[in-house]
Design a protein around this motif. Structure first.
Motif, PDB file in Angstrom:
ATOM      1  N   LYS A   1      -0.905 -10.334  -3.567  1.00  0.00           N
ATOM      2  CA  LYS A   1      -0.738  -9.181  -2.572  1.00  0.00           C
ATOM      3  C   LYS A   1       0.098  -8.056  -2.741  1.00  0.00           C
ATOM      4  O   LYS A   1       0.068  -7.119  -2.987  1.00  0.00           O
ATOM      5  CB  LYS A   1      -0.816  -9.696  -1.181  1.00  0.00           C
ATOM      6  CG  LYS A   1      -1.993 -10.624  -0.933  1.00  0.00           C
ATOM      7  CD  LYS A   1      -2.026 -10.917   0.756  1.00  0.00           C
ATOM      8  CE  LYS A   1      -2.981 -11.798   1.022  1.00  0.00           C
ATOM      9  NZ  LYS A   1      -2.848 -13.169   1.018  1.00  0.00           N
ATOM     10  N   GLU A   2       1.427  -8.700  -3.335  1.00  0.00           N
ATOM     11  CA  GLU A   2       2.505  -7.745  -3.466  1.00  0.00           C
ATOM     12  C   GLU A   2       2.339  -6.975  -4.793  1.00  0.00           C
ATOM     13  O   GLU A   2       2.660  -5.835  -4.692  1.00  0.00           O
ATOM     14  CB  GLU A   2       3.661  -8.761  -3.985  1.00  0.00           C
ATOM     15  CG  GLU A   2       4.351  -9.450  -2.559  1.00  0.00           C
ATOM     16  CD  GLU A   2       5.293 -10.386  -2.823  1.00  0.00           C
ATOM     17  OE1 GLU A   2       5.996 -11.156  -1.862  1.00  0.00           O
ATOM     18  OE2 GLU A   2       5.786 -10.683  -3.929  1.00  0.00           O
TER      19      GLU A   2
ATOM     20  N   THR B   1       1.277  -3.499  -4.189  1.00  0.00           N
ATOM     21  CA  THR B   1       2.114  -2.432  -3.448  1.00  0.00           C
ATOM     22  C   THR B   1       3.117  -1.824  -4.258  1.00  0.00           C
ATOM     23  O   THR B   1       3.296  -2.189  -5.398  1.00  0.00           O
ATOM     24  CB  THR B   1       2.952  -3.520  -2.421  1.00  0.00           C
ATOM     25  OG1 THR B   1       3.954  -4.208  -3.058  1.00  0.00           O
ATOM     26  CG2 THR B   1       1.967  -4.341  -1.630  1.00  0.00           C
TER      27      THR B   1
ATOM     28  N   ASP C   1       0.216  -0.467  -9.198  1.00  0.00           N
ATOM     29  CA  ASP C   1      -0.377  -0.732  -8.049  1.00  0.00           C
ATOM     30  C   ASP C   1      -1.630   0.179  -7.887  1.00  0.00           C
ATOM     31  O   ASP C   1      -2.716  -0.671  -7.190  1.00  0.00           O
ATOM     32  CB  ASP C   1       0.802  -0.671  -6.984  1.00  0.00           C
ATOM     33  CG  ASP C   1       1.317   0.592  -6.865  1.00  0.00           C
ATOM     34  OD1 ASP C   1       2.213   0.635  -7.763  1.00  0.00           O
ATOM     35  OD2 ASP C   1       1.475   1.258  -5.910  1.00  0.00           O
TER      36      ASP C   1
ATOM     37  N   ARG D   1      -4.855  -2.028  -7.265  1.00  0.00           N
ATOM     38  CA  ARG D   1      -5.727  -1.980  -6.021  1.00  0.00           C
ATOM     39  C   ARG D   1      -7.283  -1.775  -6.199  1.00  0.00           C
ATOM     40  O   ARG D   1      -8.248  -2.135  -5.532  1.00  0.00           O
ATOM     41  CB  ARG D   1      -5.169  -0.843  -5.046  1.00  0.00           C
ATOM     42  CG  ARG D   1      -3.974  -1.104  -4.219  1.00  0.00           C
ATOM     43  CD  ARG D   1      -3.562  -0.603  -3.039  1.00  0.00           C
ATOM     44  NE  ARG D   1      -3.167   1.117  -3.601  1.00  0.00           N
ATOM     45  CZ  ARG D   1      -2.038   1.313  -3.906  1.00  0.00           C
ATOM     46  NH1 ARG D   1      -0.990   0.356  -3.907  1.00  0.00           N
ATOM     47  NH2 ARG D   1      -1.816   2.508  -4.159  1.00  0.00           N
TER      48      ARG D   1
END
Ligand code: ADP
Length: 485
Positions: free
Chosen positions: A222-223, A226, A234, A238
């Motif tokens: 998840k990190e 970001t 990122d 994503r």
């Protein structure tokens, strides 16, 4: 009987042949864990045959030689084969690997040359063996060129037409060096959705071309999507969200087993935690600290770099220097940080800094220290906290990535307290004050024997073995291979 799934995994390091950090633990133990599953997986490991590899006690069979195409003329590669824990291992030798003074050299262009050569040679090897992998599993930037190469030859190369790819990200910000790529026939991916600056870098090229991507914990998966942890990739990551998962690393529970640890003066299990006292006394003796086993002994075992937050240690330890504790800090790496730790050793009599890589001493710290500090800025998975818990050494760690996923914070003093489930101490801010506060909380609980024993026992009961994670990797391999089987 169905045909076994064939997986070629390639990595820059793998235990027990050669290890620098966590990648070596993982690439060494995951294939063996996959072999132990009831499903048939024919996973084979390719590794650079660095001159530093000690081949004792293996029987190395010379297997074959071939050439890897290169702009300045083909480069010969010589392959040796051995077997380790039921896994076939190929050790690949060749000019740039043989000339390697260190696994990871300071000269980025030489790293690029060496690892690009190795990545492409591993694919050539499969072809020469006429062994068609269903999945090529690469790790980090060093072996990403293999993933990109397969992407470039898709639908042109009968041999690899049914080969899918998985790229495991152990450490995102290490994107790799591009200098050798074009000479090995790997052009920039100008039409890819990668940002311009990344179209010629090994890890981004791997991330763009891999069928699936995973990181080594859910939290880190998840990190990396970001801005804070995404290393500028990122937005791209994503967009690939659907293909990214997190699979927590396991630890090798044979190597890391307090009950049968040959490096410990006195091995122990969960019912004999009191035996750690003798290990602590021996450890204090070994490192030259005062023999006072009543005082808590703090340890760290770490590469010394900013990722690991080692720069927070001097400030934090000075802030708590009025409290009773002793510390042994083991690590090597950044020369500036090495000097800082040595400076701490010189000014605080309760601190010993051992600036080296010492696998045996690491075992004795896990088995003798009371707590382990892990103040990482980011931590894709982290193994030291899991090893520490298995040894009843309580982690005090920053709440990030795999550390947050594996440690349950004590928080004894808050209404939402979870002391009955807790296995360690977490702190949030990247600041010496926050680390000092974490240490203070741990020292406080240490005073209460029952609470401390509870923390140790719960940590020792956690299951950090590879079995569950190996099953998840197998599922991922099966998904990657599904369209073609
Ligand atoms: P990373 O891979 O980022 O370095 P991990 O926590 O995943 O960190 O793995 C570190 C591994 O390397 C652990 O097995 C740890 O015991 C070992 N290690 C790190 N530094 C040293 C050192 N100086 N001496 C001995 N072992 C070390």
């Amino acid at each position: 009987m169905p045909e076994p799934l064939r997986v070629l995994t390639l990595a820059a390091e793998a235990e027990p042949f050669i290890k620098v950090g966590g990648l070596g633990d993982v690439a060494g133990s995951l294939p063996a864990a996959l072999r132990r599953l009831p499903e048939a997986v024919d996973i084979r490991l390719a590794l650079p045959f660095y001159p530093q590899i000690d081949t004792f006690p293996y029987t190395l069979e010379p297997l074959l030689t071939f050439r890897v195409p290169h702009e300045q003329g083909p480069i010969p590669c010589e392959v040796f084969q051995t077997t380790e824990k039921g896994v076939v291992v190929y050790l690949l030798k060749g000019g740039p690997i043989h000339a390697s003074p260190a696994i990871y050299e300071r000269d980025d262009s030489h790293n690029s040359f060496k690892f690009t050569f190795f990545s492409l040679a591993a694919l050539e090897l499969a072809r020469h063996l006429n062994w068609q992998p269903h999945v090529v599993h690469a790790h980090d930037w060093h072996t990403s060129p293999a993933v990109y190469k397969l992407h470039l030859t898709e639908n042109q190369d009968g041999f690899f037409d049914n080969t899918g790819t998985l790229l495991t990200v152990h450490n995102l910000p290490y994107l790799g060096d591009s200098s050798a790529l074009s000479d090995f026939g790997l052009p920039p991916a100008e039409d890819s959705p990668l940002p311009d600056w990344a179209q010629n870098l090994p890890l981004p090229l791997g991330l763009f071309s891999a069928d699936k991507i995973n990181t080594v914990s859910d939290g880190y998966a998840k990190e990396i999507m970001t801005p804070e942890y995404g290393a500028g990739l990122d937005p791209f990551l994503r967009a690939r969200r659907e293909d990214i998962t997190g699979i927590l690393n396991g630890i090798d529970t044979q190597t890391w087993d307090p009950e049968h640890d040959v490096y410990l003066p006195l091995p122990y299990d969960i019912d004999q935690i009191h035996r750690r006292r003798k290990n602590k006394i021996q450890l204090l003796h070994e490192v030259g600290l005062g023999i006072n086993p009543e005082i808590p002994l703090i340890g760290t075992i770490s590469r010394l770099n900013r990722q690991k937050g080692v720069d927070l240690l001097p400030g934090a330890l000075r802030l708590v220097s009025d409290l009773p504790w002793q510390a042994i800090l083991l690590g090597t790496g950044d020369p500036g940080l090495e000097r800082e730790l040595q400076g701490l050793d010189g000014t605080l009599p309760q601190v010993r800094a051992n600036i080296s890589y010492d696998g045996e001493l690491a075992h004795r710290i896990y088995g003798g220290a009371d707590m382990l500090l892990i103040p990482s800025r980011y931590e894709p998975c982290g193994l030291t906290q899991m090893i520490a818990m298995r040894y009843g050494c309580v982690p005090v760690a920053r709440a990030t990535g795999g550390l947050r996923d594996t440690i349950i914070d004590y928080h004894g003093e808050t209404p939402q307290s979870r002391p009955r489930a807790s296995t360690g101490f977490l702190f949030d801010r990247i600041h010496p004050n926050a680390l000092a506060e974490g240490i203070r909380r741990a020292l406080d609980v240490y005073e209460d024997d029952r609470s401390w024993l509870g923390l140790q026992q719960r940590g020792m009961k956690m299951d950090f073995s590879w079995t569950r994670s190996a099953e998840k990797y197998l599922k991922l391999y099966q998904e990657i291979n599904a369209p073609t089987r």
